[in-house]
Design a protein around this motif. Structure first.
Motif, PDB file in Angstrom:
ATOM      1  N   VAL A 206      10.529  -2.083   1.861  1.00  0.00           N
ATOM      2  CA  VAL A 206       9.902  -2.051   0.542  1.00  0.00           C
ATOM      3  C   VAL A 206      10.882  -1.479  -0.479  1.00  0.00           C
ATOM      4  N   ARG A 207      11.541  -0.382  -0.112  1.00  0.00           N
ATOM      5  CA  ARG A 207      12.513   0.238  -1.014  1.00  0.00           C
ATOM      6  C   ARG A 207      13.642  -0.730  -1.337  1.00  0.00           C
ATOM      7  N   ALA A 208      14.118  -1.446  -0.333  1.00  0.00           N
ATOM      8  CA  ALA A 208      15.236  -2.374  -0.531  1.00  0.00           C
ATOM      9  C   ALA A 208      14.853  -3.500  -1.487  1.00  0.00           C
ATOM     10  N   VAL A 209      13.651  -4.028  -1.336  1.00  0.00           N
ATOM     11  CA  VAL A 209      13.197  -5.095  -2.228  1.00  0.00           C
ATOM     12  C   VAL A 209      13.080  -4.576  -3.660  1.00  0.00           C
ATOM     13  N   CYS A 210      12.461  -3.415  -3.839  1.00  0.00           N
ATOM     14  CA  CYS A 210      12.283  -2.880  -5.192  1.00  0.00           C
ATOM     15  C   CYS A 210      13.624  -2.588  -5.863  1.00  0.00           C
ATOM     16  N   ALA A 211      14.599  -2.106  -5.075  1.00  0.00           N
ATOM     17  CA  ALA A 211      15.911  -1.770  -5.638  1.00  0.00           C
ATOM     18  C   ALA A 211      16.733  -3.004  -5.973  1.00  0.00           C
ATOM     19  N   ALA A 212      16.391  -4.141  -5.351  1.00  0.00           N
ATOM     20  CA  ALA A 212      17.217  -5.342  -5.491  1.00  0.00           C
ATOM     21  C   ALA A 212      16.871  -6.162  -6.729  1.00  0.00           C
ATOM     22  N   VAL A 213      15.719  -5.909  -7.353  1.00  0.00           N
ATOM     23  CA  VAL A 213      15.272  -6.727  -8.482  1.00  0.00           C
ATOM     24  C   VAL A 213      14.880  -5.837  -9.658  1.00  0.00           C
ATOM     25  N   VAL A 217       7.402  -5.244  -8.715  1.00  0.00           N
ATOM     26  CA  VAL A 217       7.194  -5.727  -7.351  1.00  0.00           C
ATOM     27  C   VAL A 217       5.764  -5.419  -6.913  1.00  0.00           C
ATOM     28  N   ASN A 218       5.100  -6.430  -6.349  1.00  0.00           N
ATOM     29  CA  ASN A 218       3.788  -6.277  -5.733  1.00  0.00           C
ATOM     30  C   ASN A 218       3.978  -6.141  -4.225  1.00  0.00           C
ATOM     31  N   VAL A 219       3.233  -5.220  -3.620  1.00  0.00           N
ATOM     32  CA  VAL A 219       3.271  -5.044  -2.166  1.00  0.00           C
ATOM     33  C   VAL A 219       1.868  -5.212  -1.614  1.00  0.00           C
ATOM     34  N   LEU A 220       1.785  -5.883  -0.466  1.00  0.00           N
ATOM     35  CA  LEU A 220       0.518  -6.108   0.216  1.00  0.00           C
ATOM     36  C   LEU A 220       0.231  -4.961   1.165  1.00  0.00           C
ATOM     37  N   MET A 221      -0.956  -4.366   1.025  1.00  0.00           N
ATOM     38  CA  MET A 221      -1.382  -3.295   1.921  1.00  0.00           C
ATOM     39  C   MET A 221      -2.650  -3.731   2.656  1.00  0.00           C
ATOM     40  N   GLY A 222      -3.101  -2.856   3.565  1.00  0.00           N
ATOM     41  CA  GLY A 222      -4.289  -3.181   4.347  1.00  0.00           C
ATOM     42  C   GLY A 222      -3.975  -3.395   5.810  1.00  0.00           C
ATOM     43  N   SER A 223      -2.699  -3.402   6.159  1.00  0.00           N
ATOM     44  CA  SER A 223      -2.287  -3.539   7.560  1.00  0.00           C
ATOM     45  C   SER A 223      -1.892  -2.173   8.108  1.00  0.00           C
ATOM     46  N   PRO A 224      -2.386  -1.798   9.284  1.00  0.00           N
ATOM     47  CA  PRO A 224      -1.982  -0.506   9.867  1.00  0.00           C
ATOM     48  C   PRO A 224      -0.477  -0.385  10.070  1.00  0.00           C
ATOM     49  N   ALA A 225       0.207  -1.518  10.152  1.00  0.00           N
ATOM     50  CA  ALA A 225       1.652  -1.484  10.380  1.00  0.00           C
ATOM     51  C   ALA A 225       2.398  -0.860   9.208  1.00  0.00           C
ATOM     52  N   LEU A 226       1.841  -0.947   8.007  1.00  0.00           N
ATOM     53  CA  LEU A 226       2.495  -0.396   6.820  1.00  0.00           C
ATOM     54  C   LEU A 226       1.573   0.681   6.243  1.00  0.00           C
ATOM     55  N   ALA A 227       1.621   1.859   6.846  1.00  0.00           N
ATOM     56  CA  ALA A 227       0.688   2.937   6.509  1.00  0.00           C
ATOM     57  C   ALA A 227       1.286   3.811   5.413  1.00  0.00           C
ATOM     58  N   LEU A 228       1.224   3.323   4.184  1.00  0.00           N
ATOM     59  CA  LEU A 228       1.760   4.044   3.034  1.00  0.00           C
ATOM     60  C   LEU A 228       0.658   4.206   1.991  1.00  0.00           C
ATOM     61  N   SER A 229       0.675   5.318   1.281  1.00  0.00           N
ATOM     62  CA  SER A 229      -0.314   5.568   0.230  1.00  0.00           C
ATOM     63  C   SER A 229       0.171   4.989  -1.096  1.00  0.00           C
ATOM     64  N   VAL A 230      -0.718   5.014  -2.089  1.00  0.00           N
ATOM     65  CA  VAL A 230      -0.330   4.583  -3.434  1.00  0.00           C
ATOM     66  C   VAL A 230       0.833   5.437  -3.932  1.00  0.00           C
ATOM     67  N   ALA A 231       0.751   6.744  -3.705  1.00  0.00           N
ATOM     68  CA  ALA A 231       1.839   7.637  -4.134  1.00  0.00           C
ATOM     69  C   ALA A 231       3.141   7.313  -3.411  1.00  0.00           C
ATOM     70  N   ASP A 232       3.056   7.057  -2.108  1.00  0.00           N
ATOM     71  CA  ASP A 232       4.254   6.682  -1.342  1.00  0.00           C
ATOM     72  C   ASP A 232       4.907   5.433  -1.921  1.00  0.00           C
ATOM     73  N   LEU A 233       4.081   4.435  -2.203  1.00  0.00           N
ATOM     74  CA  LEU A 233       4.606   3.170  -2.718  1.00  0.00           C
ATOM     75  C   LEU A 233       5.227   3.352  -4.099  1.00  0.00           C
ATOM     76  N   GLY A 234       4.632   4.210  -4.912  1.00  0.00           N
ATOM     77  CA  GLY A 234       5.219   4.499  -6.217  1.00  0.00           C
ATOM     78  C   GLY A 234       6.602   5.100  -6.091  1.00  0.00           C
ATOM     79  N   GLU A 235       6.771   6.000  -5.120  1.00  0.00           N
ATOM     80  CA  GLU A 235       8.084   6.607  -4.900  1.00  0.00           C
ATOM     81  C   GLU A 235       9.117   5.579  -4.460  1.00  0.00           C
ATOM     82  N   LEU A 236       8.666   4.522  -3.822  1.00  0.00           N
ATOM     83  CA  LEU A 236       9.579   3.469  -3.358  1.00  0.00           C
ATOM     84  C   LEU A 236       9.923   2.471  -4.456  1.00  0.00           C
ATOM     85  N   GLY A 237       9.215   2.544  -5.590  1.00  0.00           N
ATOM     86  CA  GLY A 237       9.503   1.653  -6.710  1.00  0.00           C
ATOM     87  C   GLY A 237       8.492   0.553  -6.934  1.00  0.00           C
ATOM     88  N   VAL A 238       7.399   0.551  -6.174  1.00  0.00           N
ATOM     89  CA  VAL A 238       6.371  -0.492  -6.299  1.00  0.00           C
ATOM     90  C   VAL A 238       5.587  -0.302  -7.592  1.00  0.00           C
TER      91      VAL A 238
END
Length: 297
Positions: A206-213, A217-238
């Protein structure tokens, strides 16, 4: 447009206000969540819970129609008719899952954007998948032409229709991050307003995608495989977070568990988790949210 296409019930000033409000959300310092209703009732529920925008879900619609997702089983008319119902149920901005544009040519993709606007939508996503199991992702040049056609059609409208371009590699079983980033950069160059790669597996991708453009960036959540919070995603650039079909699948899961309880145990304890009848009625009859004001500021 033909007699079977959905008719836009929105006043042009209302649609403009929704479009501008949707654009402003992408400029906020923190990411926003755009949940995905699949009918008028869920649109009213989500709007009443305080979300600022909504997005349709193609998979949720398919399940509601008794169909599996994928394989081009849901038609453009189905998607846009469902979107028009959702738009009419809320004063919030609504974007739509427009699959791969419902056509094999860029002109057909452009027509889908025009029809989406005519249904009252203020945004839509175009993905680079094909719907063919043997060849699930389009060649990059072909995909770019389709995004460019969608953008050109959007720019010709009388309001800022937000075009989201989706790179489907991870969603289609092709976990190729460098190619995904290459595709998103190409879609950005073609004019896409928002970039989206569903199925990213971890925080670093997620960080790599946000940094590259440079676009949101929109990110899809709802899968246990990507267990990140709204705050976490904001820190990554989403900038925007959607849940796709997860809410519809959660609802189906509740139905299955309740039915299994009845069938196997002969009990009805599931009712304790159901929304009380008066509460649902109140949510469905509550005054709709105030429409946004059409200003550029």
């Amino acid at each position: 447009m033909n007699q079977h296409d959905p008719v836009n019930q929105l006043d042009p000033a209302d649609q403009l206000a929704r479009a501008l409000a949707f654009r402003r959300l992408h400029e906020e310092p923190r990411p926003f969540v755009v949940p995905n209703p699949w009918d008028a009732g869920t649109a009213r529920l989500l709007g009443g819970l305080g979300f600022a925008a909504l997005a349709t879900t193609g998979a949720g619609l398919a399940y509601g129609l008794g169909l599996p997702d994928g394989g081009n089983r849901v038609t453009r008319h189905d998607v846009l008719a469902n979107a028009a119902v959702i738009v009419s149920a809320t004063h919030l901005p609504v974007s739509a899952d427009l699959e791969s544009g419902f056509g094999e040519t860029p002109d057909e993709v452009a027509e889908t954007i025009r029809l989406a606007a005519a249904a009252g939508l203020v945004g839509g996503s175009i993905e680079d998948s094909t719907g063919r199991a043997e060849d699930p992702v389009r060649p990059l040049d072909e995909a770019v032409e389709r995004v460019a056609a969608a953008v050109a059609a959007a720019r010709a409208l009388g309001f800022p229709f937000t075009v989201t371009a989706r790179a489907e590699n991870f969603f289609q079983g092709r976990p190729d991050l460098p190619d995904t980033i290459r595709r998103l950069r190409a879609y950005e160059a073609a004019g896409a307003d928002v970039l989206y790669a569903p199925g990213l597996p971890d925080a670093e991708s997620v960080r790599a995608v946000c940094a590259a453009v440079d676009r949101p960036v929109n990110v899809l959540m709802g899968s246990p495989a990507l267990a990140l919070s709204v705050a976490d995603l904001g820190e990554l650039g989403v900038r925007r977070i959607s849940v796709g079909s997860a809410l519809s699948r959660a609802a189906l899961g509740a139905v299955v568990r309740a039915a299994e309880e009845i069938r196997t145990q002969g009990t009805f304890g599931f009712g304790a988790q159901a929304l009380p009848y008066p509460e649902v009625n109140a949510l469905m009859t509550a005054t709709a949210p105030t429409a946004p004001t059409a200003t550029e500021d």
